[in-house]
Design a protein around this motif. Structure first.
Motif, PDB file in Angstrom:
ATOM      1  N   THR A  78     -17.308   4.867  25.192  1.00 37.01           N
ATOM      2  CA  THR A  78     -16.237   4.639  24.098  1.00 37.01           C
ATOM      3  C   THR A  78     -16.969   4.897  22.839  1.00 37.01           C
ATOM      4  O   THR A  78     -18.180   5.000  22.487  1.00 37.01           O
ATOM      5  N   SER A  79     -16.191   5.452  21.746  1.00 36.89           N
ATOM      6  CA  SER A  79     -16.605   5.512  20.380  1.00 36.89           C
ATOM      7  C   SER A  79     -16.533   4.244  19.723  1.00 36.89           C
ATOM      8  O   SER A  79     -15.785   3.162  20.426  1.00 36.89           O
ATOM      9  N   THR A  84     -10.422   2.564  19.899  1.00 34.10           N
ATOM     10  CA  THR A  84     -11.028   3.178  21.046  1.00 34.10           C
ATOM     11  C   THR A  84     -11.624   2.155  21.955  1.00 34.10           C
ATOM     12  O   THR A  84     -11.586   2.210  23.393  1.00 34.10           O
ATOM     13  N   ALA A 129     -21.079   1.943  23.739  1.00 35.98           N
ATOM     14  CA  ALA A 129     -20.617   2.862  22.489  1.00 35.98           C
ATOM     15  C   ALA A 129     -21.676   3.921  21.998  1.00 35.98           C
ATOM     16  O   ALA A 129     -22.595   3.543  22.009  1.00 35.98           O
ATOM     17  N   GLU A 131     -21.993   6.744  19.149  1.00 38.60           N
ATOM     18  CA  GLU A 131     -21.291   7.030  17.773  1.00 38.60           C
ATOM     19  C   GLU A 131     -20.787   8.533  17.602  1.00 38.60           C
ATOM     20  O   GLU A 131     -19.688   8.738  16.902  1.00 38.60           O
ATOM     21  N   THR A 132     -21.562   9.400  18.380  1.00 39.22           N
ATOM     22  CA  THR A 132     -20.738  10.829  18.115  1.00 39.22           C
ATOM     23  C   THR A 132     -19.613  11.212  19.167  1.00 39.22           C
ATOM     24  O   THR A 132     -18.928  12.226  18.784  1.00 39.22           O
ATOM     25  N   CYS A 133     -19.079  10.148  19.659  1.00 37.10           N
ATOM     26  CA  CYS A 133     -17.917  10.410  20.443  1.00 37.10           C
ATOM     27  C   CYS A 133     -16.721  10.071  19.522  1.00 37.10           C
ATOM     28  O   CYS A 133     -15.863   9.022  20.025  1.00 37.10           O
ATOM     29  N   ARG A 134     -16.416  10.643  18.535  1.00 34.36           N
ATOM     30  CA  ARG A 134     -15.538  10.421  17.543  1.00 34.36           C
ATOM     31  C   ARG A 134     -14.973  11.602  17.245  1.00 34.36           C
ATOM     32  O   ARG A 134     -15.526  12.899  17.374  1.00 34.36           O
ATOM     33  N   ASP A 143     -10.582   6.701  10.214  1.00 30.88           N
ATOM     34  CA  ASP A 143     -11.696   7.421  10.933  1.00 30.88           C
ATOM     35  C   ASP A 143     -12.950   6.781  10.732  1.00 30.88           C
ATOM     36  O   ASP A 143     -14.145   7.379  11.111  1.00 30.88           O
ATOM     37  N   ARG A 145     -15.727   3.645  10.893  1.00 30.14           N
ATOM     38  CA  ARG A 145     -16.042   2.303  11.561  1.00 30.14           C
ATOM     39  C   ARG A 145     -16.310   1.143  10.753  1.00 30.14           C
ATOM     40  O   ARG A 145     -16.871   1.338   9.723  1.00 30.14           O
ATOM     41  N   ASP A 168     -21.486   2.798   8.925  1.00 30.10           N
ATOM     42  CA  ASP A 168     -21.229   4.323   9.299  1.00 30.10           C
ATOM     43  C   ASP A 168     -21.632   5.211   8.285  1.00 30.10           C
ATOM     44  O   ASP A 168     -21.083   5.446   7.363  1.00 30.10           O
TER      45      ASP A 168
END
Length: 194
Positions: A78-79, A84, A129, A131-134, A143, A145, A168
């Motif tokens: 997951t992001s 999410t 989790a 980070e780059t899955c955003r 957008d 976090r 972030d």
């Protein structure tokens, strides 16, 4: 549709199936549909799910369980955004958490003002989790976090160990990430900041 034996480029027994699930409806989706400028609102910072979003989560959870897919999932990625993580634990987590159980909850009660019960981490795959899955980064507060320090108590059983920065550092207030940059990040070639 099931593949026919012998038609795969790589033997199926050596392959993994990846399922991509977009987050359920968030408060930013509703506000942005009414007025695109709402995406600039600080009130939408790290937007949480709406009641309809939670209904979508419940429906998908039922589908995943009834289809037998829940037993096949080996890892949930997951992001690190509230909506999410709420979607991921709501769909792929175990039943309601009970105090006194040795495993920590995936999500504590009312995480992100959800009004939802805690979700158990028992009998479910590990959650990681990344980070780059955003989606697109920058400009829109929805957008950006929260700090990982804020997330850990809300989602105790999610593994945040791959996230290098508490804050972030990818989100920038005045630069919206271009589609090309999103694609490069998806391929693991995006620039790492700090």
């Amino acid at each position: 549709m099931e593949p026919i034996a012998g038609t795969a480029l790589y033997p199926l027994h050596r392959c993994k199936t990846i399922y991509l699930v977009r987050h359920a409806q968030g408060i930013h989706n509703v506000a942005g549909e009414k007025d695109f400028n709402a995406y600039m609102s600080q009130d939408l910072f790290d937007a949480q799910l709406t009641p309809l979003g939670w209904s979508q989560v419940d429906s998908l959870r039922e589908h995943v369980k009834k289809s037998g897919l829940a037993k096949k999932i080996e890892l949930v990625i997951t992001s690190p955004l509230l909506r999410t993580m709420q979607t991921a634990v709501g769909v792929f987590g175990d039943e309601n958490y009970t105090d006194g159980v040795s495993a920590p909850p995936l999500m504590v009660e009312n995480a992100g003002h959800s009004g939802r019960p805690a979700v158990s981490s028992l009998n479910c795959p590990p959650f990681l989790a990344v980070e780059t899955c955003r989606e697109h980064l920058g400009v829109h507060p929805c957008d950006k976090r929260r700090s990982i320090t804020e997330y850990r108590p809300l989602f105790p059983a999610i593994d945040f160990s791959l996230i290098e920065n508490d804050e972030d550092v990818l989100w920038e207030p005045d630069v919206r990430e271009a589609n090309e940059s999103v694609a490069l990040r998806g391929y693991g070639q995006g620039k790492r900041r700090r």
